[in-house]
Each structure stands twice: as structure tokens, then as C-alpha cells.
Design a protein around this motif. Structure first.
Motif, short mmCIF file in Angstrom:
data_model
loop_
_atom_site.label_atom_id
_atom_site.label_comp_id
_atom_site.label_asym_id
_atom_site.label_seq_id
_atom_site.Cartn_x
_atom_site.Cartn_y
_atom_site.Cartn_z
N ILE A 1 23.39 -13.49 35.05
CA ILE A 1 23.56 -12.18 34.40
C ILE A 1 23.45 -11.05 35.42
CG2 ILE A 1 22.45 -10.55 32.80
CD1 ILE A 1 21.78 -13.06 31.06
N HIS A 2 22.44 -11.14 36.30
CA HIS A 2 22.26 -10.09 37.31
C HIS A 2 23.37 -10.11 38.35
CE1 HIS A 2 18.28 -9.66 35.53
NE2 HIS A 2 18.19 -8.51 36.17
N ALA A 3 23.85 -11.32 38.69
CA ALA A 3 24.95 -11.42 39.66
C ALA A 3 26.22 -10.79 39.08
CB ALA A 3 25.19 -12.88 40.03
N VAL A 4 26.49 -11.03 37.81
CA VAL A 4 27.67 -10.44 37.16
C VAL A 4 27.52 -8.92 37.10
CG1 VAL A 4 28.88 -10.23 34.94
CG2 VAL A 4 28.32 -12.49 35.85
N SER A 5 26.32 -8.45 36.78
CA SER A 5 26.07 -7.00 36.73
C SER A 5 26.29 -6.37 38.11
CB SER A 5 24.64 -6.71 36.27
OG SER A 5 24.46 -7.17 34.96
N PHE A 6 25.86 -7.08 39.16
CA PHE A 6 26.04 -6.58 40.52
C PHE A 6 27.52 -6.50 40.88
CE2 PHE A 6 26.60 -7.47 45.08
CZ PHE A 6 25.99 -6.34 45.59
N ILE A 7 28.29 -7.54 40.55
CA ILE A 7 29.73 -7.54 40.83
C ILE A 7 30.40 -6.40 40.07
CG2 ILE A 7 31.88 -8.85 40.54
CD1 ILE A 7 30.11 -9.85 42.86
N ASP A 8 29.96 -6.17 38.83
CA ASP A 8 30.49 -5.04 38.05
C ASP A 8 30.20 -3.71 38.74
OD1 ASP A 8 31.48 -6.75 36.17
OD2 ASP A 8 29.86 -6.44 34.71
N LEU A 9 29.00 -3.60 39.33
CA LEU A 9 28.65 -2.37 40.07
C LEU A 9 29.58 -2.15 41.24
CD1 LEU A 9 24.74 -2.37 40.41
CD2 LEU A 9 26.14 -0.66 39.28
N LEU A 10 29.90 -3.25 41.95
CA LEU A 10 30.78 -3.14 43.11
C LEU A 10 32.19 -2.72 42.70
CD1 LEU A 10 29.85 -6.19 45.36
CD2 LEU A 10 29.04 -3.84 45.53
N GLN A 11 32.63 -3.22 41.57
CA GLN A 11 33.99 -2.92 41.13
C GLN A 11 34.09 -1.56 40.51
OE1 GLN A 11 34.81 -6.44 38.76
NE2 GLN A 11 35.92 -7.36 40.47
N ASP A 12 32.98 -1.08 39.90
CA ASP A 12 32.98 0.26 39.31
C ASP A 12 31.63 0.91 39.60
OD1 ASP A 12 33.44 2.56 37.95
OD2 ASP A 12 33.35 1.66 35.95
N PRO A 13 31.44 1.47 40.78
CA PRO A 13 30.14 2.01 41.19
C PRO A 13 29.65 3.15 40.28
CG PRO A 13 31.81 2.49 42.85
CD PRO A 13 32.46 1.65 41.80
N ARG A 14 30.53 3.72 39.47
CA ARG A 14 30.07 4.81 38.59
C ARG A 14 29.29 4.26 37.41
NH1 ARG A 14 35.60 6.75 36.96
NH2 ARG A 14 35.97 4.55 37.37
N ALA A 15 29.41 2.93 37.13
CA ALA A 15 28.77 2.33 35.95
C ALA A 15 27.26 2.38 36.05
CB ALA A 15 29.22 0.89 35.79
#
Length: 194
Positions: free
Chosen positions: A180-194
Motif C-alpha cells: 500500500i505504501h509503495a503504491v502511494s509512493f509511486i502515485d506521489l512520483l507520478q503526481d507530486p501535487r497529490a
């Protein structure tokens, strides 16, 4: 009988492994509630050193996984994911270390109990062969040894079996948290505004 010694040793080992692994796995799964939001703030500011320090301060299995992702920022997402996955496997193996011992004990403790059963029966027949008559006193010593070693072996085996599966469930929950945290981190990288 003598067979109670290995059963007793196996019980001590299983208790030690359960306690040690329980504490380790519990610590590996503890994550600060503000971890991802703090990480996001540092990444938005471009402060990767602070993000790495935050990951290292975690003290959980999730920290090294995310730290590896932070160190790969700027590379293709697929490369970041595979690096994090490799560290995740290392953290998983650290959590699983020694749990197999419980599985082994769950298998061999009842065998020692069964050997004790056979030993008790042999003792009964040996005592009968030495005596001219059969009495309850003659049989009871062997029966006692048979029942005690069987019960002790089964108790240690069941305890180890339950402990192994309980720790496996804890590890599965920790792996789910890491994912879950790894997916959240990847999401941050793809959309840093999130």
C-alpha cells in the motif's frame, strides 16, 4: 522418560522463536500515521535527503523500501518499482527468518511423543516378560510414560503449528502495508501535487 528432554528443549525453542519473531514482526509493521504526508511534503520541496532521513527514521520494513524508491527518483518508474520490490523481498525474508523452525518443531515434536509411546509400550511388555503375573502396577509405569510423552509432544507440536501460522498472518499484514505504501509512493512520483 529420556524423550521428555528433547520435547522440553523443542518447547523452549518454539517459545523463544515465537516471542522474538512476534516482537520483530510487530516492530517491522509499525508505521507513523504522518509518514506519507511528511514524505510528500519533502518530495514537493525537492528535499530528497530529508525524505531519505524520514524513511531511515521509520524503523519499520516500509522505511527501507520507500528509501530505495527515493534514491531512484529521476529514473524510469519501472526501474523505481523493481528496486523497491527487491528491497521488499529482502525485508520479507528478514521477517520470515526463523519462522520455519516453528514449522519443523510442529512436525517433529509429535514424533518424539510417538517414540515415547512406543518406548512406554516396550517397557510394559518388558516388565510383563520379567514377571510371572500381570498386575496394574506392572503396566502403569509404561502407560504413564506413553501417555505423558504423547501428550507433551502433541502440545508442543500444536503450539508450534499455531505460532507459525499466527506469525505468517502478521507477516502477510505487513507485506500488505508495504505494498500500500509503495503504491502511494509511486502515485506521489507520478503526481507530486497529490
Amino acid at each position: 522418560g529420556v524423550l521428555m528432554i528433547p520435547i522440553f528443549i523443542l518447547s523452549l525453542i518454539s517459545i523463544y522463536v515465537l516471542i522474538e519473531r512476534f516482537l520483530f514482526i510487530k516492530k517491522a509493521g509499525q508505521v507513523d500515521n504522518n509518514f506519507m504526508s511528511s514524505l510528500s511534503e519533502n518530495l514537493k520541496k525537492g528535499n530528497t535527503d530529508a525524505a531519505k532521513a524520514l524513511c531511515q527514521a521509520q524503523g519499520s520494513a516500509i522505511g527501507p523500501v520507500i528509501a530505495k524508491g527515493v534514491s531512484r527518483i529521476g529514473k524510469p518508474i519501472r526501474e523505481v518499482e523493481s528496486a523497491m520490490e527487491a528491497v521488499g523481498k529482502i525485508e520479507l525474508s528478514r521477517m520470515e527468518r526463523s519462522t520455519a523452525v516453528l514449522g519443523i518443531i510442529a512436525g517433529i515434536a509429535p514424533m518424539f511423543g510417538f517414540i515415547g509411546t512406543i518406548s512406554g509400550v516396550i517397557k510394559i511388555f518388558y516388565n510383563i516378560s520379567l514377571a510371572d503375573n500381570i498386575s496394574i502396577g506392572l503396566i502403569s509405569g509404561g502407560l504413564y510414560e506413553k501417555m505423558i510423552t504423547s501428550a507433551a509432544g502433541l502440545i508442543v507440536g500444536v503450539f508450534s503449528f499455531v505460532s507459525y501460522h499466527y506469525l505468517s498472518m502478521m507477516i502477510d499484514r505487513n507485506v500488505q502495508k508495504m505494498e500500500i505504501h509503495a503504491v502511494s509512493f509511486i502515485d506521489l512520483l507520478q503526481d507530486p501535487r497529490a
